[in-house]
Design an enzyme around this catalytic site. Structure first.
Site, PDB file in Angstrom:
ATOM      1  CG  HIS A  28      -2.057   0.951   1.150  1.00  0.00           C
ATOM      2  ND1 HIS A  28      -3.381   0.580   1.199  1.00  0.00           N
ATOM      3  CD2 HIS A  28      -2.082   2.295   0.998  1.00  0.00           C
ATOM      4  CE1 HIS A  28      -4.159   1.634   1.104  1.00  0.00           C
ATOM      5  NE2 HIS A  28      -3.383   2.706   0.987  1.00  0.00           N
ATOM      6  CG  HIS A  30      -1.630   6.224  -2.237  1.00  0.00           C
ATOM      7  ND1 HIS A  30      -2.764   6.125  -3.028  1.00  0.00           N
ATOM      8  CD2 HIS A  30      -1.964   5.685  -1.036  1.00  0.00           C
ATOM      9  CE1 HIS A  30      -3.741   5.571  -2.323  1.00  0.00           C
ATOM     10  NE2 HIS A  30      -3.284   5.301  -1.114  1.00  0.00           N
ATOM     11  CG  ASP A  32      -0.934  10.481  -5.735  1.00  0.00           C
ATOM     12  OD1 ASP A  32      -0.791   9.501  -4.986  1.00  0.00           O
ATOM     13  OD2 ASP A  32      -2.049  10.929  -6.034  1.00  0.00           O
ATOM     14  N   GLY A 189      -9.679   7.780  -2.135  1.00  0.00           N
ATOM     15  CA  GLY A 189     -10.343   9.060  -1.933  1.00  0.00           C
ATOM     16  C   GLY A 189     -11.174   9.014  -0.668  1.00  0.00           C
ATOM     17  CG  HIS A 216      -8.096   3.215   0.012  1.00  0.00           C
ATOM     18  ND1 HIS A 216      -7.534   2.859  -1.194  1.00  0.00           N
ATOM     19  CD2 HIS A 216      -7.129   3.895   0.698  1.00  0.00           C
ATOM     20  CE1 HIS A 216      -6.289   3.318  -1.249  1.00  0.00           C
ATOM     21  NE2 HIS A 216      -6.016   3.950  -0.119  1.00  0.00           N
ATOM     22  CD  GLU A 219      -7.099   6.067   6.128  1.00  0.00           C
ATOM     23  OE1 GLU A 219      -6.029   6.626   6.419  1.00  0.00           O
ATOM     24  OE2 GLU A 219      -7.560   6.049   4.971  1.00  0.00           O
ATOM     25  CG  ASP A 309      -1.606   5.663   3.098  1.00  0.00           C
ATOM     26  OD1 ASP A 309      -1.964   5.360   1.946  1.00  0.00           O
ATOM     27  OD2 ASP A 309      -2.311   6.344   3.852  1.00  0.00           O
TER      28      ASP A 309
END
Length: 372
Positions: A28, A30, A32, A189, A216, A219, A309
């Site tokens: 996991h 990202h 970006d 998102g 996702h 969380e 993350d």
């Protein structure tokens, strides 16, 4: 002293140096959310984007401080800057290349990087051109890591934004690129108000094509989000730590627990949880590593994996996450190995690839750590 006591060898004390050299699996991460501050500065200058500061050290600190708000929506705002510099082939390729090199330098032997192609078309790139540019960067990074003597296998997860309505199109994009570096699909998102069932068409398409999905969930939203993710075919849960809300301590039973039906389903089927401890502190899931649910979930037998993350926003690496767990929650070398093996076999690469990585890199690496 008994013979058994004489033969006993204490477990090695975990140090930051030892953890840094362990083989790791990252599920996991990202794309970006993991830019180098220096790369961000240079790309921003090229495209004319204004950053909060032009000092490289201060910029890295700004991202951590801005993300450390306890709010997922506020956390997500930091991506406005990183996404702004990832709108060209050159920018995407460089960010992807850097990510692989950085993961390999941290000891990652298998990694999955996720990104949303729909967020990178502001300057005219098509969705396929975005995927091609990222894949070129990943290939560059694997080759550069190999030159440095590090072997890493990397796959990508194509992500759709859950607050948008393009998930069927993004799902087809993922399928068009399967076995060309893309190994799975995700939605990301804001969770609250954007449950997975809003993207049923995409998930039904992927299920019909036998394509792996992680979602996702658990969380920013709780049990309902996790339940819906499972209904939509999630093979893993992105974060998923709020499954602990379906586990209660029985009154007057000295710590005995009662596992609810949803949590029992996740536990019985060993559905992997993609846990990112530091990120969870920033978004308010937990208040400290020592009290983070991941340790309790591990003790209860859930399939926990450790992840970063967003390395930039959390100012972290996978080594740092493991070091924090060892220092503040008493995780042992055996605990880290178990989580790493869980992650390895939960990867979306083909089984023979994962088995080779375990046999040739992960198990020998942990054996060497014990012998050191």
């Amino acid at each position: 002293m008994t013979d058994d006591a004489a033969d006993f060898t204490p477990a090695p004390a975990l140090t930051e140096h030892m953890i840094a050299h362990l083989p790791k699996v990252s599920l996991h991460d990202h794309l970006d959310g993991g830019l180098r501050p220096q790369t961000l500065l240079e790309l921003a200058e090229e495209v004319g984007h204004t950053l909060p500061t032009t000092d490289v050290n201060a910029l890295g600190e700004w991202f951590v401080e801005a993300a450390d708000s306890g709010s997922l929506p506020r956390y997500l705002e930091t991506f406005d800057h990183t996404i702004a510099v990832m709108q060209t082939r050159e920018g995407l390729r460089r960010v992807a290349r850097d990510a692989v090199v950085d993961l390999a330098a941290d000891g990652v032997v298998y990694g999955e990087l996720r990104y949303a192609p729909e967020q990178h078309t502001q300057r005219g790139l098509s969705l396929q051109e975005v995927v091609d540019a990222v894949q070129q960067g990943l290939d560059d990074g694997v080759a550069d890591a190999q030159e440095d003597g590090r072997t890493i296998t990397v796959g990508t997860l194509i992500t759709a934004m859950r607050q948008a309505d393009r998930s069927p199109e993004i799902a087809r994009l993922a399928l068009d690129n399967r076995d060309r570096g893309v190994v799975g699909f995700d939605i990301a998102g804001p969770e609250a108000g954007f449950l997975p069932t809003l993207h049923r068409e995409a998930f039904e398409l992927l299920r019909a094509e036998n394509f792996p999905v992680t979602i996702h969930a658990g969380e920013a939203d709780g049990a309902a989000s996790i339940w819906e993710a499972l209904q939509m075919g999630a093979l893993r849960l992105g974060h998923g730590v709020r499954i602990i809300e379906d586990v209660t301590v029985q009154e007057g039973s000295e710590g005995a627990v009662q596992v609810g039906r949803l949590a029992q389903w996740v536990l019985d089927r060993q559905i992997p949880l993609e846990v990112a401890p530091s990120s969870n502190l920033q978004t308010g899931v937990a208040s400290a590593i020592a009290t983070h649910p991941v340790t309790r979930l591990r003790d209860l037998g859930f399939a926990v994996t450790i992840n970063t993350d967003n390395r930039l926003m959390s100012g972290t690496t996978l080594s740092r996450e493991m070091t924090l767990l060892a220092a503040e929650s008493d995780w042992t070398l055996d605990d880290l190995e178990a989580a790493t093996l869980t992650a390895a076999f939960a990867g979306f690469a083909h089984r023979d690839v994962l088995e080779r990585i375990v046999a040739e890199q992960i198990l020998p690496g942990y054996d060497a750590a014990r012998e050191a």
